[in-house]
Design a protein around this motif. Structure first.
Motif, PDB file in Angstrom:
ATOM      1  N   THR A  84       0.833  -1.205   0.000  1.00 45.73           N
ATOM      2  CA  THR A  84       0.000   0.000   0.000  1.00 45.73           C
ATOM      3  C   THR A  84       0.870   1.258   0.000  1.00 45.73           C
ATOM      4  N   TRP A  86       3.888   1.488  -1.190  1.00 41.59           N
ATOM      5  CA  TRP A  86       4.533   1.623  -2.511  1.00 41.59           C
ATOM      6  C   TRP A  86       3.577   2.292  -3.494  1.00 41.59           C
ATOM      7  N   TYR A  87       2.307   1.907  -3.443  1.00 37.66           N
ATOM      8  CA  TYR A  87       1.311   2.548  -4.310  1.00 37.66           C
ATOM      9  C   TYR A  87       1.238   4.052  -4.018  1.00 37.66           C
ATOM     10  N   GLU A  88       1.235   4.394  -2.742  1.00 42.02           N
ATOM     11  CA  GLU A  88       1.156   5.811  -2.374  1.00 42.02           C
ATOM     12  C   GLU A  88       2.378   6.574  -2.869  1.00 42.02           C
ATOM     13  N   ALA A  94       1.608   4.280 -10.777  1.00 39.66           N
ATOM     14  CA  ALA A  94       1.142   2.917 -10.479  1.00 39.66           C
ATOM     15  C   ALA A  94      -0.284   2.663 -10.943  1.00 39.66           C
ATOM     16  N   LYS A  95      -0.830   3.527 -11.787  1.00 35.46           N
ATOM     17  CA  LYS A  95      -2.248   3.381 -12.173  1.00 35.46           C
ATOM     18  C   LYS A  95      -2.543   2.057 -12.868  1.00 35.46           C
ATOM     19  N   LEU A  97      -0.593  -0.746 -12.360  1.00 34.00           N
ATOM     20  CA  LEU A  97       0.016  -1.820 -11.579  1.00 34.00           C
ATOM     21  C   LEU A  97      -1.050  -2.584 -10.800  1.00 34.00           C
ATOM     22  N   LYS A  98      -1.077  -3.897 -10.972  1.00 31.30           N
ATOM     23  CA  LYS A  98      -2.027  -4.759 -10.260  1.00 31.30           C
ATOM     24  C   LYS A  98      -1.312  -5.449  -9.093  1.00 31.30           C
ATOM     25  N   ALA A  99      -2.069  -5.826  -8.083  1.00 29.64           N
ATOM     26  CA  ALA A  99      -1.512  -6.549  -6.939  1.00 29.64           C
ATOM     27  C   ALA A  99      -2.486  -7.638  -6.511  1.00 29.64           C
ATOM     28  N   THR A 121      -6.756  -1.976   1.656  1.00 26.52           N
ATOM     29  CA  THR A 121      -5.615  -1.542   0.832  1.00 26.52           C
ATOM     30  C   THR A 121      -6.047  -0.703  -0.365  1.00 26.52           C
ATOM     31  N   HIS A 123      -6.073  -1.530  -3.264  1.00 25.39           N
ATOM     32  CA  HIS A 123      -5.286  -1.870  -4.451  1.00 25.39           C
ATOM     33  C   HIS A 123      -5.137  -3.374  -4.661  1.00 25.39           C
TER      34      HIS A 123
END
Length: 195
Positions: A84, A86-88, A94-95, A97-99, A121, A123
């Motif tokens: 989370t 890293w996304y921030e 990261a638009k 990027l999937k997790a 999260t 995400h």
């Protein structure tokens, strides 16, 4: 005698250098085949929303894949918090990027349970499946997962704690280790997104 000792020592150094060179060449040649097949398999899993999830689901976007379980006392919540963060840090980068958080404990981690677990999260997609299908997935990813009995009849799970990184073709690009330096992890993700 000193001359003979020097000859023996230099011979050992030469043999060690040749061995190291051979090992490096072997591992370098073997790496692409191992990477290409990592995660491949016919496992049929489900997202927390009940949608099918297979190896092909990882194509089309760069992805992070983590194997864990919802009763995990430390590693899994820490890893989700790091993902989370890293996304921030990446923000708009990261638009695409999937997790994915794939359970290693499908007996307890139903769709509803894993969905609730990752919901905060915003995400990460929770993934579960039947015991046999999860076993196929962990084998395909070379993930260690073992049930460990606890006193009173309960159990916990020992498991691999790395985050797998895949490019938008679904190809393995590397890992982020548990509690790896945040700047290093973000740099790996930027490289992954740009590839």
């Amino acid at each position: 005698m000193l001359k003979n000792l020097r000859i023996v020592l230099w011979t050992l150094v030469a043999v060690a250098a040749i061995g190291a060179t051979g090992l490096y060449a072997y591992t370098t040649m073997m790496r692409p085949a191992q990477q290409a097949s990592l995660g491949d398999g016919d496992y049929q899993l489900r997202t927390a929303a009940g949608e099918p999830f297979t190896r092909a689901s990882l194509n089309g976007s760069p992805s992070m894949v983590f194997f864990g379980f919802t009763h995990c006392p430390e590693v899994c919540p820490t890893s989700l918090a790091e993902m989370t963060a890293w996304y921030e840090t990446l923000g708009d980068e990261a638009k695409d990027l999937k997790a994915y958080f794939i359970t290693v404990d499908p007996e307890r981690d139903t769709e509803a349970v894993i969905g609730d677990y990752v919901a905060w999260t915003n995400h990460v997609t929770g993934i579960t499946g039947d015991v046999a299908e999860i076993e196929k997935a962990t084998k395909a990813w070379a993930v260690y997962a073992e049930k460990v009995p606890l006193e009173g009849g309960d159990y916990t799970m020992d498991h691999t704690a790395s985050v797998f990184l895949l490019n938008d073709q679904g190809e393995f690009e590397g890992t982020i280790a548990y509690r790896e330096d945040s700047a290093t992890a973000v740099a790996k993700l930027k490289k992954l997104i740009e590839s």
